[in-house]
Scaffold this active site. Sequence first.
Site, PDB file in Angstrom:
ATOM      1  N   GLY A   1       0.831  -1.195   0.000  1.00  0.00           N
ATOM      2  CA  GLY A   1       0.000   0.000   0.000  1.00  0.00           C
ATOM      3  C   GLY A   1       0.864   1.243   0.000  1.00  0.00           C
ATOM      4  O   GLY A   1       2.013   1.216  -0.459  1.00  0.00           O
ATOM      5  N   CYS A   2       0.326   2.326   0.522  1.00  0.00           N
ATOM      6  CA  CYS A   2       1.066   3.587   0.598  1.00  0.00           C
ATOM      7  C   CYS A   2       2.379   3.370   1.345  1.00  0.00           C
ATOM      8  O   CYS A   2       2.385   2.865   2.466  1.00  0.00           O
ATOM      9  CB  CYS A   2       0.210   4.649   1.284  1.00  0.00           C
ATOM     10  SG  CYS A   2       1.089   6.195   1.539  1.00  0.00           S
ATOM     11  N   PHE A   3       3.483   3.775   0.734  1.00  0.00           N
ATOM     12  CA  PHE A   3       4.781   3.458   1.321  1.00  0.00           C
ATOM     13  C   PHE A   3       5.107   4.195   2.610  1.00  0.00           C
ATOM     14  O   PHE A   3       5.987   3.798   3.351  1.00  0.00           O
ATOM     15  CB  PHE A   3       5.920   3.580   0.312  1.00  0.00           C
ATOM     16  CG  PHE A   3       6.021   4.836  -0.513  1.00  0.00           C
ATOM     17  CD1 PHE A   3       5.629   6.075  -0.065  1.00  0.00           C
ATOM     18  CD2 PHE A   3       6.565   4.755  -1.781  1.00  0.00           C
ATOM     19  CE1 PHE A   3       5.764   7.217  -0.848  1.00  0.00           C
ATOM     20  CE2 PHE A   3       6.715   5.884  -2.588  1.00  0.00           C
ATOM     21  CZ  PHE A   3       6.308   7.122  -2.110  1.00  0.00           C
ATOM     22  N   TRP A   4       4.409   5.279   2.922  1.00  0.00           N
ATOM     23  CA  TRP A   4       4.750   6.048   4.124  1.00  0.00           C
ATOM     24  C   TRP A   4       4.589   5.232   5.402  1.00  0.00           C
ATOM     25  O   TRP A   4       5.494   5.186   6.230  1.00  0.00           O
ATOM     26  CB  TRP A   4       3.893   7.301   4.223  1.00  0.00           C
ATOM     27  CG  TRP A   4       4.094   8.312   3.144  1.00  0.00           C
ATOM     28  CD1 TRP A   4       5.232   8.544   2.423  1.00  0.00           C
ATOM     29  CD2 TRP A   4       3.119   9.235   2.668  1.00  0.00           C
ATOM     30  NE1 TRP A   4       5.020   9.566   1.525  1.00  0.00           N
ATOM     31  CE2 TRP A   4       3.728  10.008   1.656  1.00  0.00           C
ATOM     32  CE3 TRP A   4       1.794   9.489   2.999  1.00  0.00           C
ATOM     33  CZ2 TRP A   4       3.054  11.016   0.980  1.00  0.00           C
ATOM     34  CZ3 TRP A   4       1.119  10.497   2.326  1.00  0.00           C
ATOM     35  CH2 TRP A   4       1.752  11.247   1.330  1.00  0.00           C
TER      36      TRP A   4
ATOM     37  N   ASP B   1      -6.608   3.701  -0.438  1.00  0.00           N
ATOM     38  CA  ASP B   1      -5.584   3.899  -1.471  1.00  0.00           C
ATOM     39  C   ASP B   1      -5.747   2.804  -2.516  1.00  0.00           C
ATOM     40  O   ASP B   1      -5.358   1.647  -2.285  1.00  0.00           O
ATOM     41  CB  ASP B   1      -4.179   3.850  -0.867  1.00  0.00           C
ATOM     42  CG  ASP B   1      -3.891   5.026   0.040  1.00  0.00           C
ATOM     43  OD1 ASP B   1      -4.360   6.135  -0.267  1.00  0.00           O
ATOM     44  OD2 ASP B   1      -3.195   4.838   1.054  1.00  0.00           O
TER      45      ASP B   1
END
Length: 168
Positions: free
Chosen positions: A9-12, A88
């Site tokens: 998913g979102c890398f953050w 996302d």
Amino acid sequence: MAMATFAAGCFWSVELAFQRIPGVIKTTVGYTQGSKESPTYHDVCTGRTGHAEAVLVEYDPKEVSYTALLDAFWKKHDPTQADGQGNDLGSQYRSGIYFHTPEQEKLAKQSLEQEQQRLGKKIVTELLPATTFYPAEDYHQQYLEKGGRGGRKQSAAKGCTDPIRCYG
């Protein structure tokens, strides 16, 4: 030192989860598995480059095993959701394990089978050899540790168990 690459998913938030693991030396967020050389965040967000948002993890195998990293990967996301995590959505947010060695491939396959059995659902995580990894723009690196969108810094301290806020 050894390298591991994961997409979840979102890398953050994925990066922050790995930053907190003792034995992880460095994390870099970026893009992998796509067709365009040196893509930008904007390029990847179009969904047309084939890249996944991913985290490259440099770790000390004397301090943390690849199996422990796999365990953290499974706990961080829903590997049964195709092309996205939560809100996302898009192929850039897919789940993936990108192995760097034959041993990582073997351990990842075993881990995937065990996780699928535990969940009782089909896992859609792709398991592929690591390809070129393009680091994301500087402002994405350690994004949540630096405060994210809201300016509220999150701890990357080793062993920290504070909940991770996806956007800061």
